[in-house]
Structures are given as structure tokens and as C-alpha cells.
Design a protein around this motif. Structure first.
Motif, short mmCIF file in Angstrom:
data_model
loop_
_atom_site.label_atom_id
_atom_site.label_comp_id
_atom_site.label_asym_id
_atom_site.label_seq_id
_atom_site.Cartn_x
_atom_site.Cartn_y
_atom_site.Cartn_z
N GLY A 77 0.77 -1.06 -0.22
CA GLY A 77 -0.44 -0.61 -0.34
C GLY A 77 0.74 1.35 -0.16
O GLY A 77 0.83 1.83 -0.93
N GLN A 78 1.74 1.60 1.14
CA GLN A 78 2.77 2.55 1.29
C GLN A 78 3.90 2.59 -0.27
O GLN A 78 3.97 4.07 -0.61
N ALA A 79 3.76 1.53 -1.01
CA ALA A 79 5.16 1.59 -2.18
C ALA A 79 3.96 2.37 -2.98
O ALA A 79 4.19 2.97 -3.84
N GLN A 80 2.58 1.94 -3.48
CA GLN A 80 1.39 2.76 -4.11
C GLN A 80 1.72 4.19 -4.13
O GLN A 80 1.30 4.84 -5.16
N ARG A 81 1.11 4.54 -3.07
CA ARG A 81 1.48 5.80 -2.62
C ARG A 81 2.69 6.72 -3.01
O ARG A 81 2.30 7.47 -3.74
N VAL A 82 3.61 5.79 -2.75
CA VAL A 82 5.29 6.43 -3.00
C VAL A 82 4.96 6.47 -4.27
O VAL A 82 4.93 7.51 -5.42
N ARG A 83 4.13 5.90 -4.90
CA ARG A 83 4.13 6.03 -6.69
C ARG A 83 3.14 6.88 -7.30
O ARG A 83 3.84 7.69 -7.86
N THR A 84 2.45 7.49 -6.40
CA THR A 84 1.55 8.52 -6.85
C THR A 84 1.94 9.53 -6.50
O THR A 84 2.19 10.34 -7.54
N VAL A 105 10.63 2.94 1.25
CA VAL A 105 9.34 3.88 1.29
C VAL A 105 8.05 4.24 2.34
O VAL A 105 7.66 4.95 2.05
N GLN A 106 9.02 3.64 3.65
CA GLN A 106 7.88 4.19 4.53
C GLN A 106 8.56 5.55 5.23
O GLN A 106 7.65 6.17 5.92
N GLU A 118 0.49 10.87 3.66
CA GLU A 118 -0.48 11.12 4.15
C GLU A 118 -1.30 11.86 3.34
O GLU A 118 -0.78 12.74 2.70
N GLY A 119 -2.95 11.18 2.82
CA GLY A 119 -3.80 11.71 2.43
C GLY A 119 -3.38 11.33 0.74
O GLY A 119 -3.89 12.07 -0.14
N VAL A 120 -2.41 11.02 0.47
CA VAL A 120 -1.61 10.54 -0.91
C VAL A 120 -2.58 9.08 -1.00
O VAL A 120 -2.41 8.13 -0.45
N ALA A 121 -3.37 9.61 -1.70
CA ALA A 121 -4.20 8.07 -2.77
C ALA A 121 -3.38 6.76 -3.68
O ALA A 121 -2.29 7.33 -4.67
N PRO A 122 -2.83 6.29 -2.62
CA PRO A 122 -1.96 4.83 -3.62
C PRO A 122 -2.85 4.61 -4.77
O PRO A 122 -3.44 4.45 -5.69
#
Lengths: 480, 490, 96
Positions: B376-383, C40-41, C46-50
Motif C-alpha cells: 500500500g505504501q509503495a503504491q502511495r510513493v508511486r503517486t 518507502v515508509q 498522508e492523504g496521498v491516494a495509492p
């Protein structure tokens, strides 16, 4: 302790589209094994899914029929688990954003109506079929498994209720109501015996008057409404027994055994499953715009509940209205009877009574019988005009259903029309009095039970075609 | 006279049209080259000699009647062995698919077939396209024609080596994290990854579905543009396929870079990059500036995390994509008493260590309790990366960086250290995550005579300007020539 | 942060039969990679959509039209084991 059952129902409905959910293979369960397969539904390397537009429209239709909200944007997910009849070893399904969510239907048991909430309806694909080959034909003694992927990829809608159901009878009524609605929508043949609609029940119990949920057990393999009710009833009692004896309930899946009338544990060595859902990268989000949603809504037929309400408005009793509205054939016959001038309640009585019973007995669909709405109207008219006794009317109906002709023709041919000519009746009465003077003296003297004897005699001389009430009136008038 | 095996696509097509060459002669030339080089290079897993010659004869008949069906008609091309070819073994370099004969052609293969292309054969790759050296092949590694002790890069190393060696005039690769561009850089070729969605993935064995794209490996930018135009365009069999028309590749090839704004990505052009590669990169940037481009330095801080995000997203998707290889319907089966045992043994025996590593990694990253922290976090980083790229492209027309951090390395140098192998893709991965097009152009040779690549990146659907800049770079750079292979020379 | 990996469970989910030694090796390698991937962590999201798709497109459908299926003999010719038009596999032994 008093226990309250808490039940939720999951329903899988196979859509009757021409082609599969994600490829152009035919949806056809009669075909030779593995002949309706292609790279996509067989999970060949490199193949990709493309969703069937009609399936999306139909699930939306289902959602609207169950008063659901339709997600503006929903998404497919991959549900990962290995099973040999699942070609990709993941199922394309939906997870956090289904196409339809938060709906309800009303369910009536013994005249009491409750609203059961529908949590969601989501789109997914069916698996192939496994045949476990072995001496007993059972999974646990099989020596090999044969796989047919014709069913793999058939569009499947899963409808999940909230745990709002409180009895086995209500579970059955929910399932029946749901099936009726799905059938009315024309999106599935919705046949339990063929597995095109399948019910699983989640059953738990809790002390009556408490709020917290107990441990839930999933019960599978019920292939009739009756077995659904029996299985849920069994499970409620089984759990109550365990808890009454101080035991605890295992969260598990249990298999209903119709023959033995019990549920069996289906424990697998996998333990708890971890489906590793993630958004399906091969598919785009589904956006159902207001415009598209309205177009789909415009194709919704009148649903059984609305139809039943309309019939009740015409003066039909609730039970008959529900029966009529739940069957396409009865609905059609009822509508044409009304159009031909039959009174609503009378037509309803005939159709849900005699006609339905005949259809069952003869195993002939009402739509395929010789009966027309005009016949029903004519029959009702003859009864109202005292031309037929109710017994004679039933007989006439039987001849009409058998194809002998319209009610007037049939009644005449079988000499069943009542004598309504008062002169003829009076002379018949006077003839009988003349032949039985002693008895008449006793009747006139107050021995009232003899009236039946006289009516019977008059019926005898008229060949049963007299209206008994009219005869009674004439006899009384002679007593003076 | 040039050996026909060393012609570019454009040169060969011109010769065919003029009647100076035949498709059969071209095909014979690359097959002969392959017969000389394959023992040393091992670019191919399957060479379809009879199929290729039959296609060549058909092309010659069309051309002789003046009915050529396009710019690729009769030209011998190599296909990476993760693309479905009906009736021709397709393995993705995996033991689990050894001997597999697909019943269908992938869309790209079908389009090239319809365009008259001649398929020489199927080229080696890192198993299921997982790797950066073509050493992770169940059928043995491919070697770099520029120096047989070094790797050709990967995962499309077979196609790159085939084109570099002249055993095909052009090749197709697939690029998930740099698998076309990095081998292009290491083998002195042009390698191009289109905008995600422009080229159909139908019939490409999926590695990471949201990142994979097919693209060309060629000697020149114009060749790459021609192949790209032949394979790009909407495909109803791929739901992720872009529905509009694909941008032109050839339209502005000769227009130069005057007035264009070229952005240097600081994070991809410094730390971790070999000195010689950096020097070649700076020289090329200088030349672009001299040719009239406006050079802008940019910072894209989230690209520093791209590699981490990639090594969560790609394994997660691959863990599901490769689940279908289970010994039930096709490929290898290792027996077991139960179907479960059979599957687990088949997969353990059929997959190589790198594939198993990534499947386990992806399975873990998706499993209960870890999804949000990892996938999930990786996909947010992608954004975040997509947003940063979008802001950058408000300021510049293209972005540039080195393609690979160093020239070709020796076989075995990185096989024991997965992470150092993964670092090969540090400059190429961001474009896969953003879905943007990117390509590599050769800009020089190292002191030891190994090719060095230069990467041009463009916004989504920015292929036309990307090819324009790449063609300008090609013109401004010294020709690196062709590798000299003793087996051929002697 | 030290990353805990129940490697046997992961291998079981992935249906890959590995020896104890292989499991230990893979656990160690995954630990190194995940340490790196855990970066990545560090980014504020916050508030960023995947992103689940690089293109912002929706609604790619096919019409409900039947297309020819594959030839069964061709399909079954690739099967490790087939009989009478079916694929054949060992028993599942779900119960027991």
C-alpha cells in the motif's frame, strides 16, 4: 439459556450472459468438457481479461432491484488462493469497493414483514468444475480429480446480506424472495438444482437480549430452500447444545449433508486463509455515471414486491398477491383475466388455487395450458350469475385446462349449468313435497333438520343442477 | 559491401524496395551470422529457420509483385521468449515452461506478422524477465557481443545481443524496470519503452502487469521509431490499452533540439553512477546545449525511493501472475500424492532462485498485516513520483539521465548479491512507475570499449518529442560502430 | 526496524516446497531486500491516494459477443496429464 440466532446469507448468482465475464467463450453448461475455453479463461501465459459490459449492467440492475447504492467508481481485485479448478490461482473479484452496496429487501414470514439489509453485491468470475473420481465419489476417498474449465470465468454476482436474519424460516424466506427478484430481472435462470444460484449461510447464536455477536460458522452445500432452512435450523441447535454444555464454537466452514440431515466440518490443513487481495492491474476502474445508471434503471421490470402491492390495491389478499407476483406465468394470466373483466379477488383465487394445483399435478406450465384470461373471466361471470355451482365450476375449469374449450361450451357439453328458472324449481319442489307429505308435515311442525332431506330430494330430481340456496328458500316459502 | 546482417532496418527496407536485396537473402544472412555467433553469444533459445525462410519467401513474392505491406515487410526480427508465438516454443527462459507450445499469437506478434516481419527466433532472457543480466535463464546465460566476458544486461539481453551481433536486424524486448533500456545501453543499441498502455500486453507473459511494456531494440533511433509505430495502438484484448491514436515516432526525427527544454534529474545523474558513464552523460548534455537546447537542472526527490517501491510492487504483482504455473494445465509437472503436493513440488523445481525470491517477497508484501506498510505504501510513493514528474514536465519537454549506472559487468559479478543487481535499474525504474515513455541511445564507448547509454524520458504520450531528442543525440554523438566478433571476423 | 518473516508460512501460501535450509537462505535474503524496500515508509504519504494504474482511464469493456474457443485437442496436447477431454490431477484430499 435462551439463544437468539444471528444469520447472514451469501448468495452467488451466475449471470446468463452469452459470453463469459472476461473473454468471448460461450456460457453453455451442456457443452463437452473443455470446449468452451480460451487463453483467458484457461489462464494461459500472456492472456488478459476484458470485462463483459452486459455483466456490469446486469449487476447494476440487481443492485438497483435490491435498493443498493451504485458505486460511482468501483474496482476489481485479485483474490489469491491456489485451487486446481481455478485457472490463474487467483480469482478476479471485488474487495473494498463493490459495484453495489448498502441495499435492502423486505421479507415476509407468517404475515410479518422484516427489512433485511444487503451489505453488497459484487462482480466476480466462477471457477471450473472438479470431478473427484474414486470408489465412493467423495472428495476424501478420491484417487484423482478431473477438471473441466467450461464454467471457469462465467460471470458471478455475490450478494451478501447483513446478519439481520433471526430464524431459519426467515433465512428461507430471504433466499426465496431474492431468487424471485433475480428471476424477475431476467439476468439468470436462477435454478438451485443446477447451481446457477447458490446459498451459503453464516450462522451464530447469542443469549437472547444481548448485542455482541457469537462465533460464526459458515454452512455450505444447500441445494434447495428446504435444505437451507433445515441446515440453518440444525446449526442453531448444534451451537446451542455446545454452548449449553459449556463448550465453545469453532469458527469454521461446515458442509450440509442432506441425507443425514447434519452439518460436517470441512477443516482443511490450510488453516485460516490469507487471500492477499490487491487491485487487479489488468483492469481499469468501473465508472457507472448517473446517465448510465439511469439507462439501466429504465430497463428494470416491475419487481414482485411492487407488483404484489399493486394487486393488494385491487383488493387481492396478501398471500394470493405475493403468489401471483412471484410467478411470471401467473402474473400474465392474472393481468389478462383482469383485462377480460374478471373481478380481481375471484381471478386470484382461481389462479392461486385450482389452476396452480392443476399445473403441479399435471406438471404442465400454466403458460402452456389451454387456459386464457378470457376463460377465467367467463368462468367468474357464470359463477356470479349462479349458472355454475362452485363444485361445478371446478369441474368446468378442469375441462377447460384440459383443452376441451371455453367454460360455456364445456359446461353445456357436460350438462353442468344450474337451473335458475324459478318456475322450474318451484314445480320441482312441489313435486317432491307431493311425494313426501308425511315428512313435510313434520318439517312444518318444527322438525327443521328435515330441510336437508328436501333439498337433497330436489337436487336428485334436477340432476344436481339446482342452486341449493334457491331451493331452500322455496321450501321455506311453502311452509308459510 | 556491408554484410546484409549489419544493415539497419531502414537500409534493408530500402534495398528490398530497390530490388538490391531479397528477404530470403537478408534472412539467410542473419541465420548465417547466428550460426557463427550463437555458440559464444547464446542470444537465442529457439531459432525458427524454416518458419523464417517461409515468411521471407512470402515477403519476396509480395515485394516482387509490388505489393509490399509496409516498412517492416521481409525484415528479420528477433522476439524475446516471453511473447506468445503460435506453434513455436515459448518458455520465458523457465524450466517450468520448457517445451510449451502456445496455441495463440500475442497481439504484437500478430501485428508484426501482418506487417510482413520475418521472425528469426525466440531470444533468451532472465527467467520471466526478472533480472538485469540474462544470467537467470534456465537455459544458460547470454554474453555481450562487445565483450564475451561481460553480460548483455537484462532482462531482454537475448534480443539485445542478437541485434548487436547481427543475428537479427531488430529485436523486441519487454521493459518492467529497465529491461529494454539497460541491455540497449550495455549492447550499444537504441532501446525504447513506450508509454504504458500504448503497446498491447496481450500475449506477453506477465511479470508486473502495471509496469510491463513491449518495445524495440534497434541500431538506430529511426529503426526504433518504425518498429514502435508498427506495434503501438489500441488493442481491444488488453483492457489497459490506450484507446486513442498512438503518437507518431517518426514525425519529427530530423528537427533537432533547438528551443527544446531538457531537464537533468539530479538524483539520477550523480551518486552511484560510474565516472566514465557520468562523463559521457555530461558531454552529451553539452552537445545538446550547443545544438540549441535549454538545459534545466531539476530535483525529483521521490525518485530516490523508486527502487524500494519497485521492489515491492513488481514482486507483489508477479506473485499473483506466476501463480498459474502449477503443473495442472501446461508446462512442467512434478508428481505428488495430492494436488497440493504436486503444485508445491512443481513450482519449487520449475522456478529458478531469483523467481522464487521475488514470489516470496511479493507474497509477503501482500500478506495480512503487511499490506499497508509495504504494498500500500509503495503504491502511495508511486503517486508521489507521478506527481513529481508531472510538475517537472511543466518546466521541461524531456528529462535526461544515464541509462545504466555502469557499462557491462562480468558474468557472475553480481549474481550473489541481489541488491547490487537491482541497483542496475536505478535510473530506469522511475519511468516504469510513472508509466511514462523512456529510451536509451548509445553515446560512446568506455576506455575498455564497452558501450555507454544515455536515457531520454518524456511525459505520457510524449513519444514524438522523445524520438526527436533521441535522434538529435544520435546525430551529435560519435558512431560507436559494431562489436567485433572474432568468430565472425575470421 | 527488524522485519519478522514467517518464511515457511509465506512459502506455503505461494505453494513452493522448500527445504529448511532453503527457507533459511530465503529468509535472510528477503530480510536484506525488505530492509531496503522499507524506505518507502520514510516518505510522508498522508492523504496521498495509492496508484493502482499509471493511466487515469476507466471503463474498458467488451460487448457480450461469443467468440470461437480453442481447439480442445490443441489445449490438452500441452497438459501434463489428460483423459477423456479432462485435465487430470492428483486428488485434493481437502477433508482429512
Amino acid at each position: 439459556m435462551k439463544w437468539e440466532p444471528v444469520i447472514g446469507i451469501e448468495v452467488h448468482v451466475e449471470l446468463e450472459t452469452q459470453s463469459k465475464m472476461f473473454c468471448g467463450c460461450a456460457v453453455d453448461f451442456e457443452a463437452e468438457p473443455n470446449t468452451n475455453v480460451c487463453p483467458t479463461c484457461l489462464g494461459l501465459p500472456g492472456a488478459l481479461p476484458v470485462p463483459n459490459r452486459k455483466a456490469i449492467e446486469w449487476i447494476t440492475k440487481i443492485g438497483l432491484a435490491f435498493n443498493c447504492s451504485i458505486s460511482e467508481r468501483s474496482q476489481f481485485h485479485r483474490k489469491n488462493y491456489f485451487y486446481s479448478d481455478q485457472p490463474k490461482n487467483y480469482q478476479i473479484s471485488q474487495f473494498d469497493v463493490p459495484v453495489c452496496h448498502d441495499g435492502w429487501i423486505d421479507v415476509t414470514v407468517d404475515g410479518e414483514t422484516s427489512r433485511i439489509r444487503v451489505n453488497r453485491a459484487h462482480m466476480e468470475e466462477d471457477t471450473g468444475k472438479s470431478i473427484h473420481v474414486g470408489e465412493s465419489g467423495r472428495i476424501h476417498s478420491a484417487t484423482e480429480t478431473l477438471l473441466n474449465f467450461n464454467r471457469a470465468g462465467v460471470p458471478l454476482v455475490e450478494i451478501v446480506s447483513e446478519a439481520d436474519i433471526r430464524s431459519a424460516a426467515q433465512a428461507r424466506a430471504y433466499a426465496q424472495t431474492l431468487r424471485t427478484v433475480v428471476a424477475a430481472l431476467g439476468v439468470s435462470d436462477a435454478k438451485l438444482e443446477e447451481g446457477s444460484i447458490r446459498f451459503d449461510a453464516n450462522v451464530s447464536i447469542r443469549p437472547t437480549g444481548t448485542e455482541a455477536f457469537g462465533t460464526k460458522v459458515e454452512v455450505k452445500n444447500m441445494n434447495s430452500f428446504r435444505s437451507l432452512e433445515r441446515a440453518v435450523d440444525f446449526e442453531i441447535l448444534r451451537q446451542a447444545d455446545i454452548l449449553d454444555q459449556g463448550g465453545t464454537i469453532d469458527q469454521e466452514t461446515r458442509h450440509w449433508d442432506e441425507g443425514e440431515g447434519v452439518t460436517h466440518s470441512m477443516r482443511s490443513k490450510e488453516g485460516s486463509s490469507d487471500y492477499r487481495y490487491f487491485p487487479e492491474p489488468d483492469l481499469l476502474p468501473i465508472e457507472v455515471t448517473d446517465e448510465w445508471r439511469n439507462e439501466i434503471a429504465a430497463t428494470l421490470p416491475e419487481l414482485p414486491a411492487a407488483r404484489a402491492a399493486r394487486y393488494m390495491g385491487l383488493g387481492v389478499d396478501a398471500d394470493s398477491a405475493t403468489s401471483l407476483a412471484g410467478s411470471d406465468a401467473l402474473t400474465a394470466m392474472f393481468q389478462s383475466s383482469l383485462a377480460a373483466g374478471a373481478p380481481a379477488q375471484v381471478a386470484a383465487n382461481w389462479l392461486t388455487g385450482e389452476v396452480t394445483a392443476w399445473s403441479r399435478r399435471a406438471a404442465i406450465d400454466i403458460a402452456d395450458s389451454a387456459l386464457t384470461g378470457a376463460h377465467v373471466a367467463q368462468l367468474a361471470g357464470m359463477v356470479a350469475a349462479n349458472l355454475l355451482s362452485s363444485t361445478a365450476a371446478k369441474e368446468v375449469l378442469g375441462y377447460v385446462l384440459a383443452g376441451e374449450g371455453d367454460p360455456e361450451t364445456v359446461a353445456a357439453a357436460h350438462d353442468l349449468v344450474q337451473i335458475n328458472d324459478s318456475g322450474a324449481l318451484e314445480s320441482a319442489v312441489d313435486q317432491v313435497i307431493g311425494e313426501n307429505e308425511d315428512q313435510f308435515a313434520r318439517l312444518a311442525g318444527g322438525e327443521d333438520k328435515l330441510i336437508g332431506f328436501f333439498v337433497g330430494q330436489v337436487m336428485r330430481v334436477t340432476g344436481g343442477k339446482a342452486d341449493p340456496r334457491a331451493v331452500t328458500d322455496i321450501i321455506r316459502s311453502r311452509i308459510g | 559491401m556491408t554484410n546484409p546482417a549489419d544493415l539497419t532496418l531502414v537500409e534493408a527496407a530500402t534495398a528490398l524496395k530497390a530490388g538490391d536485396q531479397t528477404s530470403v537473402a537478408l534472412t539467410e544472412a542473419v541465420l548465417t551470422r547466428a550460426s557463427l555467433t550463437e555458440a559464444a553469444v547464446h542470444a537465442y533459445l529457439t531459432i525458427d529457420r524454416s518458419g523464417a525462410l517461409a515468411a521471407a519467401e512470402a515477403a519476396d513474392r509480395r515485394i516482387s509483385k509490388g505489393r509490399s505491406i509496409g516498412p517492416l515487410d521481409g525484415l528479420p526480427i528477433a522476439l524475446k521468449d516471453n511473447m506468445m508465438t503460435r506453434g513455436v516454443e515459448t518458455t520465458a527462459s523457465s524450466k517450468i515452461l520448457a517445451g510449451y507450445i502456445p496455441p495463440y499469437d500475442g497481439t504484437v506478434v500478430a501485428r508484426l506478422r501482418e506487417a510482413g516481419a520475418v521472425f528469426v527466433g525466440k531470444t533468451n532472457l532472465d527467467e520471466f524477465a526478472m533480472g538485469s543480466s540474462t544470467e537467470n535463464s534456465a537455459f544458460g546465460p547470454t554474453r555481450n557481443p562487445w565483450n564475451l566476458d561481460t553480460v548483455p544486461g537484462g532482462s531482454s539481453g537475448g534480443s539485445a545481443a542478437a541485434v548487436a551481433a547481427g543475428s537479427a536486424l531488430a529485436g523486441l524486448g519487454s521493459d518492467t524496470g529497465g529491461s529494454i533500456r539497460q541491455p540497449a545501453a550495455l549492447c550499444g543499441l537504441v532501446g525504447m519503452k513506450p508509454t504504458y498502455g500504448l503497446v498491447s500486453r496481450y500475449g506477453l507473459i506477465a511479470f508486473a502487469s502495471s509496469l510491463d511494456q513491449i518495445g524495440p531494440l534497434t541500431h538506430t533511433v529511426e529503426d526504433a521509431a518504425i518498429v514502435y509505430e508498427a506495434i503501438a495502438g489500441h488493442d481491444p484484448l488488453d483492457a489497459t490499452s490506450f484507446p486513442g491514436p498512438a503518437p507518431s515516432g517518426t514525425e519529427r526525427l530530423g528537427e533537432g533540439v533547438s528551443g527544446l527544454r531538457v531537464g537533468i534529474v539530479n538524483e539520477l545523474s550523480g551518486e552511484g553512477i560510474d565516472d566514465e558513464v557520468l562523463a559521457a552523460f555530461r558531454t552529451t548534455v553539452q552537445r545538446l546545449a550547443s545544438a540549441g537546447a535549454e538545459i534545466v537542472e531539476l530535483s525529483l526527490p521521490s525518485t530516490a525511493t523508486a527502487l524500494s517501491a519497485y521492489y515491492l510492487i513488481a514482486p507483489a504483482e508477479c506473485s499473483a501472475n506466476l501463480a498459474r504455473f502449477d503443473g495442472v494445465r501446461y508446462g512442467l509437472r512434478v508428481d505428488g500424492g495430492t494436488v497440493d503436493e504436486m503444485m508445491s513440488r512443481t513450482r519449487a523445481d520449475g522456478f529458478g532462485p531469483e523467481v522464487i525470491r521475488r514470489i516470496l517477497l511479493g507474497t509477503y508484501a501482500l500478506s495480512a498485516g503487511y499490506y499497508d506498510a509495504f504494498y500500500g505504501q509503495a503504491q502511495r510513493v508511486r503517486t508521489l513520483i507521478i506527481q513529481e514528474f508531472a510538475r517537472a514536465y511543466e518546466q521541461v519537454d524531456v528529462l535526461v539521465s544515464p541509462t545504466a549506472p555502469a557499462p557491462a559487468f562480468e558474468l557472475g559479478a553480481k549474481t550473489q548479491d541481489p541488491l547490487s543487481m537491482y541497483m542496475q535499474d536505478i535510473c530506469t525504474i522511475p519511468s516504469n512507475l510513472s508509466g511514462h515513455p523512456a529510451m536509451s541511445v548509445p553515446v560512446g564507448l568506455s576506455a575498455t570499449g564497452l558501450p555507454i547509454g544515455f536515457q531520454v524520458m518524456a511525459p505520457a504520450l510524449g513519444e514524438t518529442v522523445m524520438f526527436q531528442v533521441a535522434a538529435a543525440i544520435e546525430n551529435l554523438s560519435d558512431d560507436i560502430g559494431r562489436p567485433v566478433l572474432e568468430v565472425v571476423a575470421s | 526496524m527488524p522485519i519478522e518473516i514467517d518464511i515457511a508460512h509465506v512459502a506455503r501460501l505461494a505453494r513452493i516446497e522448500l527445504s529448511e535450509r532453503q527457507l533459511a537462505d530465503y529468509r535472510a535474503q528477503l530480510g536484506v531486500i525488505l530492509d531496503h524496500a522499507a524506505r518507502v515508509q520514510e516518505l510522508p504519504t498522508e492523504g496521498v491516494a495509492p496508484t493502482s494504474h499509471p493511466l487515469d482511464m476507466v471503463n474498458a469493456f467488451r460487448e457480450d459477443i461469443v467468440r470461437p474457443s480453442l481447439d480442445r485437442d490443441e489445449v490438452l496436447s500441452q497438459a501434463p496429464d489428460a483423459t477423456d477431454g479432462f485435465f487430470r490431477v492428483p486428488p485434493s484430499l481437502d477433508n482429512e
